[in-house]
Design a protein around this motif. Structure first.
Motif, short mmCIF file in Angstrom:
data_model
loop_
_atom_site.label_atom_id
_atom_site.label_comp_id
_atom_site.label_asym_id
_atom_site.label_seq_id
_atom_site.Cartn_x
_atom_site.Cartn_y
_atom_site.Cartn_z
N GLU A 246 46.04 64.57 44.14
CA GLU A 246 44.85 63.78 43.79
C GLU A 246 44.62 62.59 44.72
O GLU A 246 43.49 62.23 45.02
N GLY A 247 45.71 61.95 45.15
CA GLY A 247 45.56 60.80 46.03
C GLY A 247 44.90 61.16 47.34
O GLY A 247 43.96 60.50 47.79
N TRP A 248 45.38 62.24 47.97
CA TRP A 248 44.78 62.69 49.21
C TRP A 248 43.36 63.21 48.99
O TRP A 248 42.49 63.07 49.85
N ALA A 249 43.13 63.84 47.84
CA ALA A 249 41.80 64.36 47.53
C ALA A 249 40.79 63.21 47.42
O ALA A 249 39.68 63.28 47.98
N PHE A 250 41.18 62.15 46.71
CA PHE A 250 40.29 61.00 46.58
C PHE A 250 40.07 60.33 47.94
O PHE A 250 38.95 59.93 48.26
N LEU A 251 41.12 60.23 48.73
CA LEU A 251 40.98 59.66 50.06
C LEU A 251 40.01 60.49 50.90
O LEU A 251 39.22 59.96 51.69
N GLY A 252 40.03 61.81 50.72
CA GLY A 252 39.14 62.68 51.47
C GLY A 252 37.68 62.40 51.19
O GLY A 252 36.87 62.27 52.11
N THR A 253 37.31 62.28 49.91
CA THR A 253 35.90 61.98 49.59
C THR A 253 35.55 60.54 49.97
O THR A 253 34.41 60.27 50.38
N PHE A 254 36.51 59.64 49.85
CA PHE A 254 36.28 58.25 50.24
C PHE A 254 35.93 58.18 51.73
O PHE A 254 34.95 57.54 52.13
N VAL A 255 36.74 58.84 52.55
CA VAL A 255 36.52 58.85 54.00
C VAL A 255 35.23 59.59 54.34
O VAL A 255 34.48 59.18 55.25
N THR A 256 34.95 60.65 53.62
CA THR A 256 33.71 61.41 53.86
C THR A 256 32.49 60.53 53.71
O THR A 256 31.60 60.51 54.58
N ILE A 257 32.42 59.80 52.61
CA ILE A 257 31.27 58.93 52.36
C ILE A 257 31.20 57.85 53.43
O ILE A 257 30.12 57.57 53.97
N GLY A 258 32.33 57.25 53.75
CA GLY A 258 32.33 56.17 54.75
C GLY A 258 31.87 56.64 56.11
O GLY A 258 31.03 56.00 56.76
N LEU A 259 32.37 57.79 56.56
CA LEU A 259 31.99 58.30 57.88
C LEU A 259 30.53 58.75 57.91
O LEU A 259 29.83 58.55 58.91
#
Length: 340
Positions: A246-259
């Motif tokens: 879950e931690g990496w999954a949340f980081l993935g969407t977080f980075v997606t939105i930011g980029l």
């Protein structure tokens, strides 16, 4: 680097922070009727964002204030031309805030159900309309020689704008599901993780179409790299969610939105609001900017206070970092805290 470019970049950072943080707030609100099966689970979802939602909204207030001070012409044209969508967003945010504060004030099922509906609507409306607004800003809107918006609401509801709204809606829902999976435990955690993968697949398709379309309209080499990286981050997040990380999954969407948001601003620069009427009428970082003295004073204020705000918000997340489950929710909570 000119101060106009510095402040354009800072405003971009503020919007990135807002969408990355408030995005999962919206997602949690939207998914309330889907993930929660009873009132206790709904209270778990409220508690997952309860300590941080109001701090996340500060980012949009600062972004709006910075735009007003650094680029007053941009602010004036944007808020007059996009008056109705921005008003609906504001109403949604107000209603959503009231739901957090008033849901627990009465021990009544109908009372709580109404505020739950307010939370859902107050999350869906901004999540959709922010995408519509930003898609139109990037693509360009009719602006005349007097720097005034000459369109109407239906001008903004074009295919590109609506697609942008669907992208933010589904992406925020995915982001919210990832957050619930990361922040909760028990059955709701597993339901959130499974739902994140399903919604994320839809969001990925819509996002790819939108980003390719955006790149064709206003993209640069740098924005192309950012968009590709955003797509890869989303795929990585979905893979991590399927694997139970879950931690990496949340980081993935977080980075997606930011980029993705960074790519939109890169494609927009040096314009701040392109004119579809005539490129000569476009608002840029130069003709929409405040005086150099104003920008200089603002820069010193930002240098002093921005690190303080960031440290305080990071500390808040650290304090409320533990998972929440149904057994943490008292069965007979006091009236003032029953909904949280």
């Amino acid at each position: 680097m000119e101060l106009t470019t510095v402040w354009f970049s800072l405003i971009a950072v503020l919007w990135i922070g807002y969408f990355c943080l408030e995005g999962f707030d919206f997602g949690v609100g939207m998914l309330l009727p889907v993930l929660a099966r009873n009132d206790t689970e709904r209270r778990v979802m409220y508690n997952s964002v309860g300590p941080v939602w109001d701090g996340n909204e500060v980012w949009v207030l600062v972004a709006g204030g910075a735009t007003f001070a650094a680029f007053p012409e941009w602010y004036a044209t944007l808020f007059s031309g996009f008056y109705l969508p921005l008003l609906l967003i504001l109403v949604g945010l107000i209603v959503r805030g009231l739901a957090f504060e008033y849901r627990a004030k009465r021990d009544d099922d109908r009372w709580r159900a109404r505020w739950d509906l307010a939370l859902i609507i107050g999350s869906v409306v901004p999540a959709l309309l922010w995408g519509v607004a930003f898609a139109n800003i990037v693509a360009g809107v009719p602006i005349d020689a007097d720097k005034e918006f000459t369109g109407n609401l239906f001008t903004l509801l074009n295919p590109f704008g609506l697609l942008g709204g669907l992208v933010t809606l589904t992406l925020f829902a995915t982001h919210g599901a990832m957050f619930v999976a990361l922040k909760t435990d028990g059955e709701i955690r597993h339901r959130a993780r499974e739902l994140a993968v399903k919604i994320g697949a839809v969001a990925a398709v819509l996002a790819v179409v939108f980003l390719v379309w955006t790149q064709a309209k206003t993209g640069t080499a740098v924005s192309a790299v950012l968009f590709v990286a955003a797509a890869l981050a989303l795929v990585g997040g979905l893979v991590a969610a399927r694997a139970g990380r879950e931690g990496w999954a949340f980081l993935g969407t977080f980075v997606t939105i930011g980029l993705a948001v960074a790519g939109l601003f890169v494609g927009l620069f040096p314009d701040v609001m392109p004119s579809s009427t005539d490129v000569a009428y476009s608002l840029t970082t130069t003709n929409a900017a405040a005086t150099p003295y104003t920008l200089e004073v603002m820069t010193w204020v930002a240098v002093i206070f921005t690190p303080i705000v960031l440290l305080y918000q990071a500390w808040t997340y650290w304090v409320f970092r533990k998972r929440i489950a149904v057994h943490h929710i008292p069965t007979a909570a006091p009236a003032a805290t029953a909904g949280r």
